[in-house]
Write a protein that holds these residues in place. Sequence first.
Motif, PDB file in Angstrom:
ATOM      1  N   SER A 128       1.563  12.080  11.964  1.00  0.00           N
ATOM      2  CA  SER A 128       0.412  11.233  12.302  1.00  0.00           C
ATOM      3  C   SER A 128      -0.872  11.698  11.619  1.00  0.00           C
ATOM      4  O   SER A 128      -1.886  11.978  12.279  1.00  0.00           O
ATOM      5  CB  SER A 128       0.204  11.186  13.823  1.00  0.00           C
ATOM      6  OG  SER A 128       1.347  10.671  14.466  1.00  0.00           O
ATOM      7  N   PRO A 129      -0.863  11.806  10.283  1.00  0.00           N
ATOM      8  CA  PRO A 129      -2.074  12.260   9.594  1.00  0.00           C
ATOM      9  C   PRO A 129      -3.216  11.257   9.756  1.00  0.00           C
ATOM     10  O   PRO A 129      -2.993  10.056   9.905  1.00  0.00           O
ATOM     11  CB  PRO A 129      -1.634  12.344   8.124  1.00  0.00           C
ATOM     12  CG  PRO A 129      -0.521  11.350   8.017  1.00  0.00           C
ATOM     13  CD  PRO A 129       0.205  11.424   9.333  1.00  0.00           C
ATOM     14  N   ARG A 130      -4.454  11.758   9.707  1.00  0.00           N
ATOM     15  CA  ARG A 130      -5.628  10.888   9.769  1.00  0.00           C
ATOM     16  C   ARG A 130      -5.855  10.272   8.386  1.00  0.00           C
ATOM     17  O   ARG A 130      -6.126  10.987   7.428  1.00  0.00           O
ATOM     18  CB  ARG A 130      -6.865  11.677  10.205  1.00  0.00           C
ATOM     19  CG  ARG A 130      -6.863  12.113  11.653  1.00  0.00           C
ATOM     20  CD  ARG A 130      -8.224  12.688  12.047  1.00  0.00           C
ATOM     21  NE  ARG A 130      -8.584  13.825  11.196  1.00  0.00           N
ATOM     22  CZ  ARG A 130      -8.226  15.078  11.450  1.00  0.00           C
ATOM     23  NH1 ARG A 130      -7.493  15.365  12.514  1.00  0.00           N
ATOM     24  NH2 ARG A 130      -8.605  16.044  10.646  1.00  0.00           N
ATOM     25  N   LEU A 131      -5.735   8.972   8.285  1.00  0.00           N
ATOM     26  CA  LEU A 131      -5.997   8.270   7.037  1.00  0.00           C
ATOM     27  C   LEU A 131      -7.478   7.921   6.956  1.00  0.00           C
ATOM     28  O   LEU A 131      -8.175   7.892   7.976  1.00  0.00           O
ATOM     29  CB  LEU A 131      -5.160   6.995   6.969  1.00  0.00           C
ATOM     30  CG  LEU A 131      -3.643   7.149   7.094  1.00  0.00           C
ATOM     31  CD1 LEU A 131      -2.968   5.783   7.017  1.00  0.00           C
ATOM     32  CD2 LEU A 131      -3.080   8.087   6.034  1.00  0.00           C
ATOM     33  N   LEU A 132      -7.957   7.662   5.761  1.00  0.00           N
ATOM     34  CA  LEU A 132      -9.310   7.145   5.623  1.00  0.00           C
ATOM     35  C   LEU A 132      -9.394   5.790   6.317  1.00  0.00           C
ATOM     36  O   LEU A 132      -8.437   5.006   6.305  1.00  0.00           O
ATOM     37  CB  LEU A 132      -9.675   6.995   4.150  1.00  0.00           C
ATOM     38  CG  LEU A 132      -9.767   8.295   3.333  1.00  0.00           C
ATOM     39  CD1 LEU A 132     -10.109   7.965   1.891  1.00  0.00           C
ATOM     40  CD2 LEU A 132     -10.781   9.252   3.921  1.00  0.00           C
ATOM     41  N   THR A 148      -0.773  12.754  -4.246  1.00  0.00           N
ATOM     42  CA  THR A 148      -0.924  12.038  -2.976  1.00  0.00           C
ATOM     43  C   THR A 148       0.436  11.687  -2.390  1.00  0.00           C
ATOM     44  O   THR A 148       0.626  11.728  -1.169  1.00  0.00           O
ATOM     45  CB  THR A 148      -1.779  10.778  -3.166  1.00  0.00           C
ATOM     46  OG1 THR A 148      -2.984  11.115  -3.836  1.00  0.00           O
ATOM     47  CG2 THR A 148      -2.118  10.149  -1.825  1.00  0.00           C
ATOM     48  N   ALA A 149       1.392  11.340  -3.258  1.00  0.00           N
ATOM     49  CA  ALA A 149       2.760  11.103  -2.781  1.00  0.00           C
ATOM     50  C   ALA A 149       3.325  12.374  -2.143  1.00  0.00           C
ATOM     51  O   ALA A 149       3.995  12.320  -1.101  1.00  0.00           O
ATOM     52  CB  ALA A 149       3.643  10.643  -3.938  1.00  0.00           C
ATOM     53  N   LYS A 150       3.035  13.516  -2.753  1.00  0.00           N
ATOM     54  CA  LYS A 150       3.488  14.798  -2.187  1.00  0.00           C
ATOM     55  C   LYS A 150       2.871  15.025  -0.814  1.00  0.00           C
ATOM     56  O   LYS A 150       3.556  15.411   0.144  1.00  0.00           O
ATOM     57  CB  LYS A 150       3.114  15.935  -3.144  1.00  0.00           C
ATOM     58  CG  LYS A 150       3.554  17.314  -2.693  1.00  0.00           C
ATOM     59  CD  LYS A 150       3.167  18.350  -3.745  1.00  0.00           C
ATOM     60  CE  LYS A 150       3.592  19.751  -3.322  1.00  0.00           C
ATOM     61  NZ  LYS A 150       3.217  20.756  -4.359  1.00  0.00           N
ATOM     62  N   LEU A 151       1.564  14.770  -0.691  1.00  0.00           N
ATOM     63  CA  LEU A 151       0.899  14.915   0.603  1.00  0.00           C
ATOM     64  C   LEU A 151       1.489  13.961   1.638  1.00  0.00           C
ATOM     65  O   LEU A 151       1.664  14.330   2.807  1.00  0.00           O
ATOM     66  CB  LEU A 151      -0.601  14.631   0.451  1.00  0.00           C
ATOM     67  CG  LEU A 151      -1.445  15.687  -0.250  1.00  0.00           C
ATOM     68  CD1 LEU A 151      -2.858  15.154  -0.468  1.00  0.00           C
ATOM     69  CD2 LEU A 151      -1.479  16.978   0.550  1.00  0.00           C
ATOM     70  N   ASP A 210       0.863  -1.186   0.000  1.00  0.00           N
ATOM     71  CA  ASP A 210       0.000   0.000   0.000  1.00  0.00           C
ATOM     72  C   ASP A 210       0.895   1.231   0.000  1.00  0.00           C
ATOM     73  O   ASP A 210       0.930   2.002   0.955  1.00  0.00           O
ATOM     74  CB  ASP A 210      -0.892  -0.031   1.244  1.00  0.00           C
ATOM     75  CG  ASP A 210      -2.243   0.596   1.021  1.00  0.00           C
ATOM     76  OD1 ASP A 210      -2.506   1.084  -0.089  1.00  0.00           O
ATOM     77  OD2 ASP A 210      -3.054   0.600   1.967  1.00  0.00           O
ATOM     78  N   ALA A 211       1.609   1.411  -1.116  1.00  0.00           N
ATOM     79  CA  ALA A 211       2.691   2.392  -1.164  1.00  0.00           C
ATOM     80  C   ALA A 211       2.205   3.828  -1.059  1.00  0.00           C
ATOM     81  O   ALA A 211       2.917   4.694  -0.553  1.00  0.00           O
ATOM     82  CB  ALA A 211       3.492   2.212  -2.456  1.00  0.00           C
ATOM     83  N   VAL A 212       1.002   4.095  -1.542  1.00  0.00           N
ATOM     84  CA  VAL A 212       0.445   5.449  -1.487  1.00  0.00           C
ATOM     85  C   VAL A 212      -0.663   5.449  -0.438  1.00  0.00           C
ATOM     86  O   VAL A 212      -1.703   4.818  -0.633  1.00  0.00           O
ATOM     87  CB  VAL A 212      -0.110   5.869  -2.869  1.00  0.00           C
ATOM     88  CG1 VAL A 212      -0.747   7.250  -2.793  1.00  0.00           C
ATOM     89  CG2 VAL A 212       1.015   5.857  -3.905  1.00  0.00           C
ATOM     90  N   PRO A 213      -0.467   6.112   0.685  1.00  0.00           N
ATOM     91  CA  PRO A 213      -1.436   6.018   1.789  1.00  0.00           C
ATOM     92  C   PRO A 213      -2.783   6.622   1.411  1.00  0.00           C
ATOM     93  O   PRO A 213      -2.857   7.568   0.613  1.00  0.00           O
ATOM     94  CB  PRO A 213      -0.762   6.811   2.918  1.00  0.00           C
ATOM     95  CG  PRO A 213       0.210   7.705   2.245  1.00  0.00           C
ATOM     96  CD  PRO A 213       0.676   6.985   1.036  1.00  0.00           C
ATOM     97  N   PRO A 214      -3.875   6.108   1.979  1.00  0.00           N
ATOM     98  CA  PRO A 214      -5.221   6.599   1.659  1.00  0.00           C
ATOM     99  C   PRO A 214      -5.522   7.910   2.383  1.00  0.00           C
ATOM    100  O   PRO A 214      -6.306   7.950   3.337  1.00  0.00           O
ATOM    101  CB  PRO A 214      -6.122   5.456   2.127  1.00  0.00           C
ATOM    102  CG  PRO A 214      -5.363   4.828   3.259  1.00  0.00           C
ATOM    103  CD  PRO A 214      -3.907   4.936   2.874  1.00  0.00           C
ATOM    104  N   LEU A 215      -4.928   8.977   1.896  1.00  0.00           N
ATOM    105  CA  LEU A 215      -5.096  10.285   2.518  1.00  0.00           C
ATOM    106  C   LEU A 215      -6.345  10.999   2.026  1.00  0.00           C
ATOM    107  O   LEU A 215      -6.926  11.817   2.753  1.00  0.00           O
ATOM    108  CB  LEU A 215      -3.868  11.156   2.255  1.00  0.00           C
ATOM    109  CG  LEU A 215      -2.595  10.759   3.003  1.00  0.00           C
ATOM    110  CD1 LEU A 215      -1.375  11.405   2.367  1.00  0.00           C
ATOM    111  CD2 LEU A 215      -2.704  11.153   4.469  1.00  0.00           C
TER     112      LEU A 215
END
Length: 213
Positions: free
Chosen positions: A194-198, A183-186, A113-118
């Motif tokens: 500690s961003p909130r992921l979906l 999304t990679a930039k984010l 899951d290389a690109v996190p679900p932001l």
Amino acid sequence: MTPETRLREEIARLAASLFARGLTPGASGNISARLPDGGLLVTPTGASFGALDPARISRLDAAMTPVSGDPPTKEMPLHTAFYATRRSAGAVAHLHSAHAVALSVLPETDPEDAVPPLTAYAVMKLGRVKLLPYFMPGDPAMGDAVRGLAGKRSAVLLANHGPVVAGRDVEAAVFAIEELEETAKLALLTRGLSPRLLTPEQIAALGARFPAD
């Protein structure tokens, strides 16, 4: 204007937009699109996205034999693997975009899951992005690695190289690979914060309603 001519011009137009915004430098990156007869239009090897001549885009027949235009990209094994394993694929885009490449070299990037679900749009346009190991550019083993995914991923990230995305048409593939880069930039901007992921439930709902191409 024939459908093939329109497709050639669309590839050149979208490639020029990617180049103008710095999403793939120099003569890097490649785009292919499927033709109704099973053949492909493919950007030529060594060509800059900023200066593509639509008439010189490579044309391959259904047997993947070049029949006109300049020689195709050396990454053909990568492209043909997506077409062979994803029936919905009408186009494939590959970039060397900076943030996606940066994500591909970090040891903590999750290979599954290389690109996190932001964001919702990352999930909608990409699904889960597989991080593949490093291969020398043009290595047929890249195609083997994509075939090994059995069509279950529309997007991959090549370690130390860049993203590859298949879509239903050229515009869809390009828009999706732009979403991957953003999304990679984010992900890099929020790393360590500690961003909130979906949530898994939110991801499942998006996947059910908006399956990635």
